[in-house]
Design an enzyme around this catalytic site. Structure first.
Site, mmCIF file in Angstrom:
data_model
loop_
_atom_site.group_PDB
_atom_site.id
_atom_site.type_symbol
_atom_site.label_atom_id
_atom_site.label_comp_id
_atom_site.label_asym_id
_atom_site.label_seq_id
_atom_site.Cartn_x
_atom_site.Cartn_y
_atom_site.Cartn_z
ATOM 1 N N ASN A 153 0.801 -1.230 0.000
ATOM 2 C CA ASN A 153 0.000 0.000 0.000
ATOM 3 C C ASN A 153 0.835 1.283 0.000
ATOM 4 O O ASN A 153 0.413 2.290 -0.540
ATOM 5 C CB ASN A 153 -1.007 -0.011 1.152
ATOM 6 C CG ASN A 153 -0.357 -0.182 2.500
ATOM 7 O OD1 ASN A 153 0.801 -0.583 2.592
ATOM 8 N ND2 ASN A 153 -1.088 0.116 3.535
ATOM 9 N N GLU A 250 4.485 -4.791 11.887
ATOM 10 C CA GLU A 250 3.468 -3.770 11.596
ATOM 11 C C GLU A 250 2.368 -4.467 10.809
ATOM 12 O O GLU A 250 2.506 -4.686 9.602
ATOM 13 C CB GLU A 250 4.089 -2.637 10.762
ATOM 14 C CG GLU A 250 5.067 -1.785 11.523
ATOM 15 C CD GLU A 250 4.420 -0.957 12.623
ATOM 16 O OE1 GLU A 250 3.181 -0.889 12.691
ATOM 17 O OE2 GLU A 250 5.181 -0.398 13.430
ATOM 18 N N CYS A 284 -3.484 0.520 6.728
ATOM 19 C CA CYS A 284 -3.591 -0.423 7.850
ATOM 20 C C CYS A 284 -4.318 0.169 9.053
ATOM 21 O O CYS A 284 -5.041 -0.521 9.751
ATOM 22 C CB CYS A 284 -2.198 -0.867 8.264
ATOM 23 S SG CYS A 284 -1.109 0.537 8.514
ATOM 24 N N GLU A 461 7.486 2.112 14.699
ATOM 25 C CA GLU A 461 8.216 2.801 13.643
ATOM 26 C C GLU A 461 8.141 4.297 13.942
ATOM 27 O O GLU A 461 7.293 4.760 14.695
ATOM 28 C CB GLU A 461 7.602 2.487 12.271
ATOM 29 C CG GLU A 461 7.683 0.999 11.995
ATOM 30 C CD GLU A 461 7.681 0.602 10.534
ATOM 31 O OE1 GLU A 461 6.682 0.861 9.855
ATOM 32 O OE2 GLU A 461 8.686 0.002 10.080
HETATM 33 P P1 NAD Z 1 0.940 -9.705 3.047
HETATM 34 O O1 NAD Z 1 0.959 -10.137 4.455
HETATM 35 O O2 NAD Z 1 0.266 -10.544 2.045
HETATM 36 O O3 NAD Z 1 2.448 -9.518 2.503
HETATM 37 C C1 NAD Z 1 3.359 -8.651 3.135
HETATM 38 C C2 NAD Z 1 4.765 -9.014 2.693
HETATM 39 O O4 NAD Z 1 5.152 -10.257 3.280
HETATM 40 C C3 NAD Z 1 4.955 -9.188 1.183
HETATM 41 O O5 NAD Z 1 6.188 -8.618 0.811
HETATM 42 C C4 NAD Z 1 4.978 -10.704 1.011
HETATM 43 O O6 NAD Z 1 5.703 -11.130 -0.127
HETATM 44 C C5 NAD Z 1 5.683 -11.123 2.285
HETATM 45 N N1 NAD Z 1 5.424 -12.500 2.736
HETATM 46 C C6 NAD Z 1 4.299 -13.225 2.591
HETATM 47 N N2 NAD Z 1 4.437 -14.425 3.224
HETATM 48 C C7 NAD Z 1 5.680 -14.427 3.770
HETATM 49 C C8 NAD Z 1 6.406 -15.366 4.567
HETATM 50 N N3 NAD Z 1 5.884 -16.556 4.918
HETATM 51 N N4 NAD Z 1 7.662 -15.046 4.967
HETATM 52 C C9 NAD Z 1 8.203 -13.839 4.654
HETATM 53 N N5 NAD Z 1 7.554 -12.917 3.897
HETATM 54 C C10 NAD Z 1 6.305 -13.208 3.470
HETATM 55 O O7 NAD Z 1 0.366 -8.220 3.096
HETATM 56 P P2 NAD Z 1 -0.085 -7.292 1.869
HETATM 57 O O8 NAD Z 1 -1.313 -7.899 1.300
HETATM 58 O O9 NAD Z 1 1.082 -7.008 1.001
HETATM 59 O O10 NAD Z 1 -0.451 -5.926 2.634
HETATM 60 C C11 NAD Z 1 -1.669 -5.696 3.248
HETATM 61 C C12 NAD Z 1 -1.582 -5.961 4.736
HETATM 62 O O11 NAD Z 1 -0.525 -5.197 5.310
HETATM 63 C C13 NAD Z 1 -2.831 -5.535 5.476
HETATM 64 O O12 NAD Z 1 -3.177 -6.500 6.438
HETATM 65 C C14 NAD Z 1 -2.420 -4.249 6.161
HETATM 66 O O13 NAD Z 1 -3.157 -3.919 7.292
HETATM 67 C C15 NAD Z 1 -0.987 -4.515 6.467
HETATM 68 N N6 NAD Z 1 -0.258 -3.242 6.651
HETATM 69 C C16 NAD Z 1 0.153 -2.888 7.908
HETATM 70 C C17 NAD Z 1 0.805 -1.669 8.111
HETATM 71 C C18 NAD Z 1 1.254 -1.241 9.478
HETATM 72 O O14 NAD Z 1 2.123 -0.385 9.565
HETATM 73 N N7 NAD Z 1 0.725 -1.776 10.562
HETATM 74 C C19 NAD Z 1 1.050 -0.832 7.030
HETATM 75 C C20 NAD Z 1 0.630 -1.230 5.768
HETATM 76 C C21 NAD Z 1 -0.031 -2.448 5.592
#
Ligand code: NAD
Length: 487
Positions: A153, A250, A284, A461
């Site tokens: 995002n 996060e 998020c 962060e």
């Molecule tokens: P996601 O969990 O699908 O993927 C996040 C990242 O993790 C990607 O780079 C992915 O390739 C990697 N990944 C996936 N499985 C993995 C594993 N087993 N080991 C290591 N890496 C792995 O998330 P998304 O769909 O890209 O993003 C949306 C999510 O992120 C939402 O739940 C949102 O709330 C969260 N988010 C949180 C924050 C925060 O600061 N709290 C900020 C932005 C987004």
């Protein structure tokens, strides 16, 4: 290819390719067009990136904090000079409107480099502990090589928010952006080299959920900082725990935003719209459960409906556009699925609820959508949707609102709108969340710590607090007399 980088990875100061990796197609969400083709990192590329970071980290940590800070501040200046080009790239990567990316993405990354570049010279001091004749001192030391893993995002902001404190503290970082938005982080790596960062201190590798574990499990990675969903957080934290690595998580949320009867209603509607529709709802910390006092419900919904229907949805490259598409076809399917569930489970659709007919072509658009009469048990009130879908729930008393707001496994954020200053502080005190807002929503300046509690993660962060998560304390006892033993 409109946005094809020179190669997939950036390691040791240069672009590197390995065609053996799985193909990653970067798709422009507004048209569905493929704009770049990259490859996921093979195990050899992961090793190369970590080895380069390991070598470079020693030299980087040996520099004075002032010298490290100077590099980061230079990077901030370059990012600001190139704000337009970086924002256009961010728009291609994510589909977010240029109206947003130009003020919220590279600029926020630049703030992060400037802030940590500025504070590092004074923020890493240890302490001196008198012990009678003897004494002890502490040093704050870097962890070594840190893996950064990003969500889709805010690709540039996430890369900078992780790199800035990690690098300021003397670590090196291997960053893996989301496979959905692979482009922005490569530009950040280029800019850091241009600013004088030693080669290898910030490397970028591409990859997906199969690549991430290679990085997390690498024996030379000391810490993992993830931005992603809760299920991914559980996997990554589990894998890191098996090797006792440090983590920052996060993760996602389903945050409450409570509008009391005495609130400025137009301000509260602005907060709710910011907290549900900015970045097409893909934030998020969004306040997706909007609790509105029953006495203000009709006014709130009527004005909210008018303002939501006036949102300009369309081409993200047009400066007038206020809302672009979702990031991917899969994300749109997921969001439309939740909208169907909302209708099926009996919520009242106030506006939106489908694909807008004002946009043409293959983009992944969804109308900004508001549901009213949402109850706590409905799927749309319990699960993170990550799209422009606002749920409005009614409440009668303060106690009830607090209890219902807290009845979730998540704990990322929360917001309160009220004119009563005592109530504002009393309520935020009781809300279970890491980041809270009073009479505003979703503002995250770099000076302020950001992060979640409960299942939304741990670690923070931004702010000086982030440096603690990228360092550890080394304690030294200094014996001033002769060492004696009872044997
Ligand atoms: P996601 O969990 O699908 O993927 C996040 C990242 O993790 C990607 O780079 C992915 O390739 C990697 N990944 C996936 N499985 C993995 C594993 N087993 N080991 C290591 N890496 C792995 O998330 P998304 O769909 O890209 O993003 C949306 C999510 O992120 C939402 O739940 C949102 O709330 C969260 N988010 C949180 C924050 C925060 O600061 N709290 C900020 C932005 C987004």
């Amino acid at each position: 290819m409109r946005a094809q980088p020179k190669a997939s990875h950036f390691i040791d100061g240069e672009y590197v390719e390995d065609d053996a990796g799985t193909l990653i197609e970067s798709i422009y969400p507004a048209t569905g067009e493929v704009i770049a083709r990259l490859h996921a990192a093979t195990p050899a590329i992961v090793d190369k990136a970590v080895a380069s970071a390991r070598r470079a980290q020693k030299q980087w940590a040996a520099m004075s904090p002032t010298a490290r800070g100077r590099v980061l501040k230079r990077a901030a200046d370059i990012m600001r000079d190139r704000n337009r080009a970086l924002s256009e790239l961010e728009t291609l990567d994510t589909g977010k409107p240029i109206q947003e990316t130009i003020v919220a993405d590279p600029t926020s990354g630049a703030d992060s480099f400037e802030f940590f570049g500025g504070i590092v010279a004074t923020a890493l001091n240890g302490s001196q502990i008198p012990l009678g004749g003897d004494w002890a001192y502490t040093k704050r030391v870097p962890l070594g090589v840190v893996a950064g893993i990003g969500a889709w995002n805010y690709p540039q902001q996430i890369a900078c928010w992780k790199a800035a404190p990690a690098l300021a503290a003397g670590n090196a970082m291997v960053f893996k952006p989301s496979e959905t938005t692979p482009l922005g982080a490569l530009k950040i790596a280029e800019i850091l080299i241009e600013a004088g960062l030693p080669k290898g201190v910030f490397n970028v590798i591409q990859g997906d959920r199969d690549t991430g574990p290679l990085l997390v499990g690498h024996p030379d990675v000391a810490k993992v900082s993830l931005t992603g969903s809760v299920p991914t957080g559980r996997k990554v934290a589990g894998a890191a725990a098996s090797q006792l690595k440090h983590v920052t998580m996060e993760l996602g949320g389903k945050s409450p935003l409570i509008v009391f009867e005495d609130a400025d209603i137009d301000g509260a509607i602005s907060g709710a719209m910011l907290g549900n529709f900015y970045s097409t709802g893909q934030v998020c910390s969004n306040g997706t459960r909007v609790f509105v006092h029953r006495s203000r419900k009709e006014t709130f919904l009527a004005r909210l409906k008018d303002r939501t229907e006036a949102i300009v949805v369309g081409d993200p490259q047009d400066e007038r556009t206020q809302m672009g598409p979702l990031v991917s076809f899969a994300q749109r399917e997921k969001v439309l699925g939740y909208i169907d569930k909302g209708k099926a489970e009996g919520a009242t659709l106030v506006t939106g609820g489908g694909i807008p007919n004002t946009v043409s072509g293959e983009g992944f658009y969804v109308q900004p959508t508001v549901f009213a009469d949402v109850t706590d048990e409905m799927t749309i009130a319990r699960e993170e949707i990550f799209g422009p879908v606002m749920c409005v729930l009614d409440f009668d008393t303060e106690e009830e609102a607090i209890a219902r707001a807290n009845a979730t496994e998540f704990g990322l954020s929360a917001g309160v709108f009220t004119a009563d200053i005592s109530r504002a502080h009393r309520v935020v005190d009781q809300l279970e969340a890491g980041t809270l807002w009073i009479n505003t929503y979703n503002l995250c300046p770099v000076e302020m710590p950001f992060g979640g509690s409960k299942q939304s993660g741990f670690g923070r962060e931004n702010s000086a607090a982030a440096l603690e998560h990228y360092t550890e304390l080394k304690t030294v006892y200094v014996g001033m007399g002769k060492c004696e033993a009872p044997y």
